[in-house]
Design an enzyme around this catalytic site. Structure first.
Site, PDB file in Angstrom:
ATOM      1  N   ASP A  19       3.624  -0.711  15.103  1.00 22.51           N
ATOM      2  CA  ASP A  19       3.653  -1.915  14.293  1.00 22.51           C
ATOM      3  C   ASP A  19       3.216  -3.070  15.210  1.00 22.51           C
ATOM      4  O   ASP A  19       3.172  -2.907  16.434  1.00 22.51           O
ATOM      5  CB  ASP A  19       5.080  -2.118  13.768  1.00 22.51           C
ATOM      6  CG  ASP A  19       5.251  -3.425  13.030  1.00 22.51           C
ATOM      7  OD1 ASP A  19       4.408  -3.741  12.172  1.00 22.51           O
ATOM      8  OD2 ASP A  19       6.224  -4.145  13.326  1.00 22.51           O
ATOM      9  N   ASP A  21       3.787  -7.184  14.572  1.00 20.56           N
ATOM     10  CA  ASP A  21       4.778  -8.265  14.656  1.00 20.56           C
ATOM     11  C   ASP A  21       6.178  -7.698  14.900  1.00 20.56           C
ATOM     12  O   ASP A  21       6.657  -6.856  14.135  1.00 20.56           O
ATOM     13  CB  ASP A  21       4.794  -9.076  13.360  1.00 20.56           C
ATOM     14  CG  ASP A  21       3.452  -9.736  13.077  1.00 20.56           C
ATOM     15  OD1 ASP A  21       3.194 -10.801  13.636  1.00 20.56           O
ATOM     16  OD2 ASP A  21       2.671  -9.158  12.291  1.00 20.56           O
ATOM     17  N   ASP A 182       9.868  -2.156  14.271  1.00 23.07           N
ATOM     18  CA  ASP A 182      11.132  -2.895  14.362  1.00 23.07           C
ATOM     19  C   ASP A 182      11.855  -3.033  13.028  1.00 23.07           C
ATOM     20  O   ASP A 182      12.826  -3.787  12.943  1.00 23.07           O
ATOM     21  CB  ASP A 182      10.867  -4.294  14.932  1.00 23.07           C
ATOM     22  CG  ASP A 182      10.106  -5.184  13.954  1.00 23.07           C
ATOM     23  OD1 ASP A 182       9.071  -4.720  13.422  1.00 23.07           O
ATOM     24  OD2 ASP A 182      10.540  -6.322  13.711  1.00 23.07           O
TER      25      ASP A 182
END
Length: 235
Positions: A19, A21, A182
């Site tokens: 991922d 961000d 995240d």
């Protein structure tokens, strides 16, 4: 603190998909300031950065919709999205930086234990334009054979379409693939594709990781490589 629930067979992992961000980069301040610029332009009250951070993870459209209070008038979301993206394109690198430990882990993970190259890629729900520009500016691009954004496919994460495409392009199986992210969105994406998942508790949406178990949880990007070494030892 590294937490391993299900040891990942590191020796057989041939593809790692990250991922963006909250995983590779901390873009919280630039996203928050761009959202608040949009809200100000639309004669609305700015929001605290901490609140905006909880809206990140499902793409620019959902970020804008949540910041506007989920309005029923779709034209407001469309106007907000345009204003947000116009501002963000100019300010996406004002404060955004690569998390500590990312580059050292990417260097360590790009090679398999037997010395062969391991494929790495990015799959984000951020629009592809700013995603490519940020990865290029922050010198992340050379590590990845492919970078896909939230508008690269007809669906976004947690739909596994993008991850499935990367698995096909890399010529590997889901069992040879790890997703690193995240949020619960990343966990769901990995699970639906049949891949492994490493959850990053240092990210922007890490509070959502509690809802679905990850195979491994890390507190810093530097622990990615340690997680692989540790899981090898656990086999």
């Amino acid at each position: 603190m590294l937490h391993i629930a299900n040891p990942i067979p590191a020796d057989s992992i041939r593809l790692i998909v990250f991922d963006l961000d909250g995983t590779l980069i901390d873009s919280r301040k630039d996203l928050a300031q761009s959202i608040n610029a949009m809200l100000t332009q639309m004669q609305r009250q700015p929001l605290p950065e901490e609140i905006i951070a909880t809206y990140i993870g499902d793409g620019a459209g959902m970020l804008v919709r949540r910041a506007l209070g989920d309005p029923e008038e779709e034209h407001l979301v469309e106007e907000g999205l345009k204003r947000f993206l116009d501002y963000y394109r100019e300010h996406k690198l004002d404060h955004t930086y690569v998390y500590a430990g990312v580059f050292s882990s990417l260097e360590a993970l790009k090679t398999m234990p037997d010395g062969s190259a391991r494929a790495m890629a990015v799959l984000t729900n951020k629009p592809i334009g700013p995603s490519l520009a940020i990865c290029e500016a922050l010198k992340l691009s050379p590590y990845f054979f492919q970078i896909y954004g939230g508008n690269s496919f007809g669906t976004k994460k947690p739909d596994p379409e993008g991850l499935n495409a990367l698995i096909r392009e890399a010529g590997v199986s889901p069992e040879e693939t790890v997703m690193v992210g995240d949020s619960d969105v990343d966990v769901l994406t990995a699970r639906r594709a049949g891949a492994w998942i490493i959850g990053c508790r240092f990210g922007l949406s890490s509070h959502t990781l509690e809802s679905i178990p990850s195979d491994c949880l890390v507190d810093t990007a530097a622990e990615w490589a340690t997680a692989f070494n540790s899981t090898s030892a656990h086999r």
